[in-house]
Scaffold this active site. Structure first.
Site, mmCIF file in Angstrom:
data_model
loop_
_atom_site.group_PDB
_atom_site.id
_atom_site.type_symbol
_atom_site.label_atom_id
_atom_site.label_comp_id
_atom_site.label_asym_id
_atom_site.label_seq_id
_atom_site.Cartn_x
_atom_site.Cartn_y
_atom_site.Cartn_z
ATOM 1 N N GLY A 50 1.025 -1.435 0.387
ATOM 2 C CA GLY A 50 -0.061 -0.130 0.225
ATOM 3 C C GLY A 50 1.125 1.562 -0.111
ATOM 4 O O GLY A 50 2.279 0.930 -0.113
ATOM 5 N N GLU A 66 -1.078 1.500 -6.190
ATOM 6 C CA GLU A 66 0.080 0.283 -4.856
ATOM 7 C C GLU A 66 0.389 -1.124 -5.243
ATOM 8 O O GLU A 66 1.323 -1.109 -5.030
ATOM 9 C CB GLU A 66 -0.224 1.374 -3.372
ATOM 10 C CG GLU A 66 0.141 3.281 -3.904
ATOM 11 C CD GLU A 66 1.421 2.896 -3.365
ATOM 12 O OE1 GLU A 66 2.542 2.340 -3.597
ATOM 13 O OE2 GLU A 66 1.581 3.960 -3.505
ATOM 14 N N GLU A 70 3.613 -2.445 -6.211
ATOM 15 C CA GLU A 70 4.723 -2.826 -5.105
ATOM 16 C C GLU A 70 5.005 -4.378 -5.452
ATOM 17 O O GLU A 70 5.384 -5.464 -4.690
ATOM 18 C CB GLU A 70 4.184 -3.184 -3.645
ATOM 19 C CG GLU A 70 4.426 -1.253 -3.664
ATOM 20 C CD GLU A 70 3.335 -0.433 -2.656
ATOM 21 O OE1 GLU A 70 2.809 -1.566 -1.029
ATOM 22 O OE2 GLU A 70 3.753 0.557 -2.050
ATOM 23 N N GLU A 122 11.334 -8.698 -1.431
ATOM 24 C CA GLU A 122 10.606 -10.147 -1.011
ATOM 25 C C GLU A 122 8.964 -10.112 -1.441
ATOM 26 O O GLU A 122 8.689 -9.000 -0.489
ATOM 27 C CB GLU A 122 10.973 -10.174 -0.254
ATOM 28 C CG GLU A 122 11.314 -12.149 0.048
ATOM 29 C CD GLU A 122 12.204 -12.421 1.057
ATOM 30 O OE1 GLU A 122 11.757 -13.992 1.788
ATOM 31 O OE2 GLU A 122 13.035 -12.557 1.776
#
Length: 152
Positions: A50, A66, A70, A122
């Protein structure tokens, strides 16, 4: 104006003084009931995907954007988990802000998990009862609220 440009613009006016930033993101679960966490590039800690809501964007739009940036996943926004308002943050550079976060349940509609090795180092699913230490108290509160709302 991008999120980074907007925050830089505000910071050019107020320096490191405490401001309010509004964020949106959420929780993605796999078929085993595990939650997706992101090891962040800015602090090397785990957290929920987020980020900051940009001008002219709804919280739902920000969560979708977001999460895509991501994680590489396309998501659909579901039920609101909660609105979290009482968390103060101080960044390594001295910037201070109060975070208002709208957290949603998110379902995967497409895409694939991708780490850019900058913003995201990760991505990994964790059982709710075995999440690693998180980047902030706000994310931990979201996890706690989810655990309380479900039978474990």
């Amino acid at each position: 104006m991008s999120e980074k440009d907007y925050i830089q613009w505000i910071r050019s006016k107020v320096g490191h003084e405490r401001i309010m930033l509004v964020h949106a993101g959420g929780c993605i679960f796999n078929d085993d009931g595990e939650i997706l966490l992101q090891r962040r590039g800015d602090n090397n800690k785990w957290g929920l995907p987020g980020g900051t809501i940009e001008l002219d964007e709804t919280p739902q739009m920000a969560a979708i954007r977001e999460v895509k940036e991501e994680t590489g996943l396309d998501v659909e926004v579901g039920e609101l988990i909660g609105i979290y308002t009482d968390f103060e943050v101080e960044c390594p550079n001295g910037d201070k802000f109060q975070s208002i976060m709208m957290a949603y349940y998110l379902s995967v509609a497409g895409g694939e998990l991708i780490c850019d090795n900058e913003e995201t180092l990760e991505l990994k699913y964790f059982p709710l009862n075995d999440v690693p230490p998180l980047c902030c108290k706000q994310h931990q509160q979201i996890i706690n609220d989810i655990k309380q709302s479900k039978a474990f």
